[in-house]
Design an enzyme around this catalytic site. Structure first.
Site, mmCIF file in Angstrom:
data_model
loop_
_atom_site.group_PDB
_atom_site.id
_atom_site.type_symbol
_atom_site.label_atom_id
_atom_site.label_comp_id
_atom_site.label_asym_id
_atom_site.label_seq_id
_atom_site.Cartn_x
_atom_site.Cartn_y
_atom_site.Cartn_z
ATOM 1 N N SER A 93 0.870 -1.166 -0.026
ATOM 2 C CA SER A 93 0.041 0.083 0.072
ATOM 3 C C SER A 93 0.871 1.273 -0.015
ATOM 4 C CB SER A 93 -0.977 0.229 1.085
ATOM 5 O OG SER A 93 -0.178 0.246 2.481
ATOM 6 N N GLY A 94 2.232 1.200 0.357
ATOM 7 C CA GLY A 94 2.988 2.351 0.353
ATOM 8 C C GLY A 94 3.117 2.712 1.816
ATOM 9 N N GLY A 95 2.377 2.092 2.482
ATOM 10 C CA GLY A 95 2.525 2.670 4.223
ATOM 11 C C GLY A 95 3.594 2.445 4.857
ATOM 12 N N PHE A 96 4.285 1.075 4.689
ATOM 13 C CA PHE A 96 5.211 0.756 5.211
ATOM 14 C C PHE A 96 6.465 1.736 4.967
ATOM 15 C CE2 PHE A 96 9.241 -1.865 5.783
ATOM 16 C CZ PHE A 96 9.042 -2.165 7.219
ATOM 17 N N ASP A 146 -2.268 0.648 5.811
ATOM 18 C CA ASP A 146 -2.237 0.345 7.401
ATOM 19 C C ASP A 146 -1.222 0.839 8.131
ATOM 20 O OD1 ASP A 146 -0.079 -1.093 5.982
ATOM 21 O OD2 ASP A 146 0.218 -2.498 7.810
ATOM 22 N N GLN A 188 -2.262 -6.433 12.234
ATOM 23 C CA GLN A 188 -1.212 -5.586 13.072
ATOM 24 C C GLN A 188 -1.512 -6.060 14.475
ATOM 25 O OE1 GLN A 188 1.421 -4.020 12.234
ATOM 26 N NE2 GLN A 188 0.802 -3.372 10.092
ATOM 27 N N CYS A 308 25.946 -20.260 -11.641
ATOM 28 C CA CYS A 308 26.797 -21.507 -11.164
ATOM 29 C C CYS A 308 27.138 -22.311 -12.500
ATOM 30 C CB CYS A 308 25.911 -22.280 -10.109
ATOM 31 S SG CYS A 308 25.956 -21.367 -8.685
ATOM 32 N N HIS A 334 21.708 -16.008 -8.516
ATOM 33 C CA HIS A 334 21.850 -17.096 -7.742
ATOM 34 C C HIS A 334 21.060 -17.101 -6.657
ATOM 35 C CE1 HIS A 334 23.913 -20.410 -5.562
ATOM 36 N NE2 HIS A 334 23.858 -19.507 -4.478
HETATM 37 ZN ZN LIG Z 1 23.601 -20.737 -8.445
#
Ligand SMILES: [Zn+2]
Length: 373
Positions: A93-96, A146, A188, A308, A334
Site C-alpha cells: 500500500s505504500g504505508g510501510f 495500514d 497488526q 553456477c 543465484h
Molecule cells: Zn547458483
C-alpha cells in the site's frame, strides 16, 4: 472471485501446500516474492526471474507513486506492461515505506502526510488514494493502507494502530473500483498475541481475499515472532492465502511455513547478493573474502542456476569487488534461485510428509545448529 486458492495438503501442525490462481497465472505455495522496488528486481530482468524459478513478485507503491507516477505506468499497460512481466504481481500500500523512509510525517484518522524522500514534496496518502494508485498500477493483489507501529510501542499505541488499521481497511474495501484485483487484509498488533487475535477476527469479519501479517520482523527477537505465528496462523481462514510480509531469511521462512504461511516477500536475498553474500546449500558465503580470489567452480556445487553453470567463484568475486554491474546480476540470479529452490524443497517436504526432517537437515547444513524450539 479474482483469486482462487486451493490447498492440496495440510500437515498436522499447519504447514500446507497449495496453488493460488490469479489473472496472470498460477503460483505454487508456499512461495517467495522478490521485491521489485522501483519497477525492477534490482540487477535482473523478467527472463532472469523466470529462469531463476520466480513465479510472483512484489512492487512498491510508494516508490512508483513518487517516480514515475502511476499515471505513466497505467499508460504503459500497468505494471505488467511497464515491466514486461506477465506473471502475478502484488503491490503493497505504500504505508510501510511512508513510515520507514519519509520524514516529517503526521498521521491521523484521515491518512498520513509526509515528505517525499525523492524531492521533499509534501504528500498525503489516504486509504482511498492508496487503492486508487494501486488500481492504476494494476497488480493482481493489492494491499490496504495500514499503520505499522514502530518498535517498541506502548500497549496504547499498538491498540491505536490496530484500531486505525481496521478503520482504514473498511475504507479501502469501499474505495475499490476494479473487480479484477484481489485485496488482502493486514493484521497488526505487534507481538501481543491477544491483540493480534482480536484484530484477525475483525479483519475476517470485513472479508478479504487473503490475509497478511504486518509489523513482524521489524527488529523484535525472532523467537517473539515465532510465538505470534504459532498462536495466530492456525486461526487464519484455511481457504485463503496467508502472507507474512517483509520476511525472507531462510530460518524465518522455514519456521513460518511450518506454521502454515503461504507467501513471503523480502529484499533480503537480492540485497545480500549485491553486498557480496551468496546463499549456498552449506550456508551463507561471503564471496568478497580474499580466500575466494582464486577459487574455481560454482558458487554452490548443488545449484544449477545460470551463474553456477557458467562462471567460477573467482570471477563473481572479482566483479563484485570491482563493483561491476554484471557481478551484482550474477550474484542476484543465484540467490533468487536459492530461494526458489528452498520454496520448492519445502513444498516437496510437505507433500512427502518429511518437513521436520528437512527442517532439521537444512538448519544443520545452513546454520550449523538445531532449529529453535
Ligand atoms: Zn547458483
Amino acid at each position: 472471485m479474482t483469486l482462487i486458492y486451493e490447498s492440496s495438503k495440510t500437515l498436522d501442525r499447519g504447514a500446507r501446500i497449495g496453488k493460488m490462481i490469479t489473472p496472470h497465472g498460477s503460483v505454487n505455495t508456499p512461495t517467495f516474492m522478490p521485491v521489485g522496488t522501483a519497477g525492477s528486481v534490482k540487477a535482473v530482468g523478467p527472463r532472469d526471474l523466470s529462469e531463476a524459478g520466480v513465479e510472483m513478485i512484489l512492487a512498491n507503491t510508494y516508490h512508483l507513486h513518487l517516480r514515475p507516477g502511476e499515471e505513466i505506468v497505467a499508460r504503459m499497460g500497468g505494471l505488467h506492461g511497464f515491466m514486461g512481466w506477465n506473471r502475478p504481481i502484488l503491490t503493497d500500500s505504500g504505508g510501510f515505506q511512508v513510515f520507514s523512509l519519509s520524514s516529517l510525517r503526521t498521521v491521523d484518522d484521515d491518512g498520513v502526510t509526509f515528505n517525499s524522500h525523492v524531492d521533499g514534496a509534501r504528500l498525503h496518502l489516504t486509504p482511498e488514494s492508496a487503492v486508487a494508485i494501486q488500481e492504476k498500477l494494476g497488480a493482481d493483489i493489492i494491499m490496504p493502507l495500514d499503520q505499522c507501529p514502530p518498535l517498541p510501542s506502548s500497549p496504547g499505541d499498538l491498540a491505536e494502530a490496530v484500531r486505525r488499521t481496521t478503520h482504514w481497511a473498511e475504507r479501502s474495501l469501499a474505495a475499490r473500483r476494479r473487480d479484477d484485483q484481489s485485496m488482502f487484509g493486514i493484521i497488526q498488533g505487534g507481538v501481543d498475541l491477544d491483540l493480534r487475535r482480536e484484530h484477525l477476527d475483525d479483519m475476517i469479519s470485513l472479508g478479504f481475499e487473503g490475509y497478511a501479517l504486518g509489523g513482524l520482523s521489524v527488529g523484535e527477537p525472532l523467537e517473539e515472532m515465532y510465538g505470534v505465528l504459532a498462536g495466530l496462523v492456525g486461526r487464519m481462514p484455511g481457504d485463503r492465502p496467508r502472507y507474512l510480509m517483509g520476511v525472507g531469511s531462510p530460518d524465518a521462512v522455514i519456521e513460518a511455513v511450518r506454521e502454515g504461511i503461504d507467501m513471503f516477500d523480502s529484499v533480503y536475498p537480492t540485497r545480500m547478493a549485491r553486498h557480496g553474500t551468496v546463499m549456498t546449500s552449506s550456508g551463507p558465503l561471503t564471496i568478497r573474502n580474499a580466500v575466494q580470489a582464486d577459487r574455481t567452480g560454482p558458487l554452490d556445487p548443488r545449484c544449477d542456476c545460470p551463474t553456477c553453470r557458467n562462471f567460477h567463484r573467482a570471477y563473481v568475486r572479482h566483479l563484485i569487488k570491482s563493483r561491476e554491474v554484471f557481478g551484482y546480476h550474477l550474484a542476484t540470479i543465484h540467490n533468487l534461485r536459492f530461494m526458489a529452490d528452498l520454496m520448492c524443497d519445502l513444498r516437496s517436504a510437505i507433500a512427502g510428509d518429511y518437513l521436520e526432517d528437512f527442517r532439521r537437515e537444512f538448519w544443520a547444513n545452513y546454520y550449523g545448529e538445531e532449529p529453535p524450539r
